[in-house]
Write a protein that holds these residues in place. Structure first.
Motif, PDB file in Angstrom:
ATOM      1  N   HIS A 162       6.840 -10.929 -48.986  1.00 19.31           N
ATOM      2  CA  HIS A 162       7.742 -10.824 -47.840  1.00 19.31           C
ATOM      3  C   HIS A 162       8.002 -12.157 -47.185  1.00 19.31           C
ATOM      4  N   ILE A 197       7.698  -9.950 -38.667  1.00 15.91           N
ATOM      5  CA  ILE A 197       8.104  -8.850 -37.795  1.00 15.91           C
ATOM      6  C   ILE A 197       8.604  -7.666 -38.626  1.00 15.91           C
ATOM      7  N   VAL A 198       9.419  -7.982 -39.637  1.00 12.41           N
ATOM      8  CA  VAL A 198       9.942  -6.908 -40.489  1.00 12.41           C
ATOM      9  C   VAL A 198       8.813  -6.162 -41.162  1.00 12.41           C
ATOM     10  N   LYS A 199       7.834  -6.920 -41.619  1.00 16.34           N
ATOM     11  CA  LYS A 199       6.739  -6.276 -42.347  1.00 16.34           C
ATOM     12  C   LYS A 199       5.834  -5.464 -41.432  1.00 16.34           C
ATOM     13  N   THR A 242       7.695 -16.489 -42.897  1.00 12.81           N
ATOM     14  CA  THR A 242       8.364 -16.784 -41.631  1.00 12.81           C
ATOM     15  C   THR A 242       8.073 -15.693 -40.611  1.00 12.81           C
ATOM     16  N   LEU A 243       8.467 -15.954 -39.337  1.00 16.82           N
ATOM     17  CA  LEU A 243       8.242 -14.999 -38.268  1.00 16.82           C
ATOM     18  C   LEU A 243       9.059 -13.732 -38.481  1.00 16.82           C
ATOM     19  N   SER A 244      10.304 -13.910 -38.901  1.00 19.49           N
ATOM     20  CA  SER A 244      11.150 -12.733 -39.107  1.00 19.49           C
ATOM     21  C   SER A 244      10.576 -11.833 -40.195  1.00 19.49           C
ATOM     22  N   SER A 245      10.099 -12.438 -41.271  1.00 17.12           N
ATOM     23  CA  SER A 245       9.519 -11.615 -42.329  1.00 17.12           C
ATOM     24  C   SER A 245       8.249 -10.917 -41.840  1.00 17.12           C
TER      25      SER A 245
END
Length: 656
Positions: free
Chosen positions: A582, A590-592, A585-588
């Motif tokens: 995944h 949060i998504v995970k 990064t931070l976005s990945s």
């Protein structure tokens, strides 16, 4: 002068000898032989006169002896033959080597007066001779002579050959067949060029396929397929007289002309459908039904349409038709022509109409018909085909009333013969004459699963059904018998085009492609990397030229770097500097962990209201800011709808 000329001759002869020795010619410089033709002719004349005179004398002696003995006529022949043989040997023995003197010529002249009727060759050996061949006296029989000495087997073979010539059924080429897969729908059009090298097929699937017999192999694949008229069914296809262009008649109002390779050459103009008189329009205004080329003029062709007209066109003038023919009923009303055709000489134009009539015009007179038959077929039945015989005197018509009729052009009031019970379901069912003009061929239609479609052959004079071929389990729509190939092409209702031929009686055509083996499919070879050509590079930097991609792939397989298996994706937090599946990064993250986390199934509204009591008891964010200016919140009072309606002014109230 003589001495000088003699010296020149000796000098030229010596020069010729030198040139001959140098160039190596054996006969260089020799003079041609000279012949005394007058002496040869005189010698030949005298020899013939002497031989004839001797033959006459011996024949007279033999006749006197035979009359005395009362012998038969048969015994007269042998002495004559013997005498001719003796004359030949005597003439050879007494033939002089040189020309005779003038005194002998006078004697020969007296002899020629008495035997002038017998000058010439001896009696031919073509006389009827019976008996044992060893008893024959005289020269041998010629090799082409067939007397009583010929074998009985040869006579039987000749009789069989004559029977084959008399029986037209044995000329039908149906021993072998090939099947061309046009598609899955009805093959409604067939066309062969005059040489028989190419075949075109058209169908209800809007496709036109080109077949080249010389270029096909045993796979029997078309080399080109196109849709010249977009979404219109193909009604008719025909090559011109020269075979360089093809007329395409489809369900549209505009006929098209293609070249041999399928590229457009001409498209007929469309007429104005709001004009009442169809003669004043430039082209057809309704669906086309049929079309054909002029048999003599290569630029002219003919079309008929549902607008009630038959029009001729010129290939060099695409903006307007050439002439218009308008079929009329007995009451003078417009009639729809369903098929049209030229006569063999191109002087007549025939049209079969929807009301069962056949109307024929002179090509140069388009107003009144030259021949007219009002009750050719059942009224209301579409005539699907008109075909002229090769001698130009007979017209065959295929009607929608399941009949096939023949007509004499010289007496057009009554049909010559009729064949009934020939079922047809298609408006373009064909009929055609055999190349020898002795048979008439047509096809029959069947419903699905109720039998096989047949190709039926009728004898032209007696009109008896003499032969039939079961083609397939579908209807037979089109049939074409090419005179040069002696092969029969058939179009069926299930998308097949069949070619019937005989290896002995047929020429070229299907015989060219059935003997070829199928081509092997080429395997797709891909380059592993682009090859850069550097012709001026140094030898140490120059790359070897790639000869084959297969060898290069084998070399790459042996290379551990090029054949290294790629690593699988990392599972988990990641290691060795590689990010997990995944990402890092931070976005990945949060998504995970948040967006994809489905463990919290609580209601978000309930989760927010859970903190409402603590916020009212101990306000911290919003309420302390309004303590000095607004100690107590004031909310608008909620009023009922009736109270709001009473407070509205009169001018705002709705008028009922």
């Amino acid at each position: 002068m003589d001495a000088s000329s003699g010296g020149k001759e000796t000098e030229s002869s010596s020069n010729d000898g030198d040139i001959a020795s140098v160039m190596g010619f054996s006969g260089f410089g020799k003079k041609a032989r000279t012949f005394d033709f007058e002496a040869i002719f005189e010698q030949t004349r005298r020899t013939a006169i002497e031989r004839s005179h001797r033959a006459l004398e011996e024949r007279r002696q033999d006749e006197t002896q035979q009359e005395a003995a009362g012998s038969s006529q048969k015994s007269k022949v042998r002495p004559v033959a013997a005498s001719t043989c003796r004359d030949k040997s005597a003439a050879k023995a007494s033939r002089p080597q040189e020309s005779s003197s003038s005194g002998d010529s006078s004697d020969s002249g007296s002899d020629s007066d008495s035997s002038s009727d017998l000058i010439g060759p001896p009696i031919p050996s073509k006389l009827a001779i019976h008996g044992d061949p060893d008893d024959i006296v005289g020269p041998p029989l010629p090799p082409g002579y067939r007397g009583s000495l010929a074998d009985d087997d040869d006579d039987e073979e000749d009789m069989q050959d004559e029977d084959d010539d008399d029986n037209p059924v044995k000329r039908i080429p149906d021993t072998h067949e090939i099947t061309l897969q046009h598609g899955t729908k009805t093959v409604s059009a067939l066309g062969l060029d005059p040489s028989g090298a190419r075949l075109v097929t058209g169908g209800y699937d809007y496709d036109v396929r080109f077949w080249d017999f010389a270029g096909m192999d045993a796979a029997l694949q078309a080399f080109r397929s196109l849709q010249p008229c977009e979404c219109h069914q193909i009604r008719s296809l025909q090559y011109s007289v020269t075979g360089d262009v093809i007329l395409v008649v489809a369900g549209s109002a505009q006929a098209k002309v293609l070249d041999r390779d399928g590229f457009p050459v001409l498209e007929c103009v469309k007429g104005d459908q709001y004009i009442v008189d169809m003669a004043n329009t430039k082209g057809h205004t309704a669906m086309l039904n049929s079309g054909c080329w002029h048999p003599k003029i290569k630029e002219e062709f003919l079309t008929c349409s549902n607008d009630g007209t038959v029009r001729t066109w010129d290939l060099n003038s695409e903006k307007k038709h050439k002439s218009v023919f308008k079929p009329r009923s007995l009451q003078g009303k417009r009639v729809t022509p369903t098929c049209c055709s030229y006569s063999r000489d191109g002087k007549l134009i025939a049209a079969g109409c929807q009301d069962g009539t056949i109307q024929i015009w002179d090509r140069n007179l388009s107003v009144h018909t030259k021949f007219h038959c009002r009750k050719a077929h059942t009224p209301g039945s579409d005539i699907s085909c008109l075909a002229f015989s090769y001698d130009g005197t007979t017209l065959a018509s295929r009607g929608g009333d399941d009949t096939l009729k023949t007509w004499d052009i010289r007496n057009f009031s009554k049909s010559l013969s009729v064949a009934s019970g020939l079922t047809t379901f298609f408006p373009m069912t064909d009929c055609c004459f055999s190349p020898d003009d002795r048979l008439l061929v047509t096809g029959t239609s069947v419903k699905r699963g109720e039998g096989n479609g047949k190709l039926v052959f009728f004898e032209r004079t007696s009109f008896q059904k003499v032969y039939e071929i079961e083609v397939s389990n579908a209807s037979v729509v089109r049939c074409l018998w090419h005179p040069k190939l002696n092969q029969i092409m058939v179009g069926t209702g299930n998308g097949l085009a069949k070619v019937y031929y005989d290896p002995v009686k047929s020429q070229r055509g299907a015989k060219l492609c059935v003997v070829k083996s199928k081509r092997k499919e080429k395997q797709a070879e891909t380059l592993t990397q682009d090859y850069i050509i550097t012709p001026h590079a140094l030898p140490m930097f120059r790359e070897a030229r790639q000869r084959s991609t297969r060898k290069q792939l084998e070399k790459d397989r042996l290379d551990p770097l090029k054949s290294h298996k790629p690593e699988p994706p990392v599972s988990g937090p990641g290691r060795g500097g590689r990010v997990a599946a995944h990402g890092g990064t931070l976005s990945s993250f949060i998504v995970k962990n948040i967006a994809l986390d489905k463990t919290d199934d609580s209601n978000p509204r309930e989760a927010i209201l859970r903190h409402a009591k603590a916020a009212s008891d101990n306000p911290y964010w919003v309420a302390p800011a309004y303590t000095s200016t607004q100690p107590e919140p004031v909310f608008a009072e909620v009023e009922s709808e009736d109270e709001e309606a009473d407070k509205e002014p009169e001018w705002k109230k709705r008028k009922i």
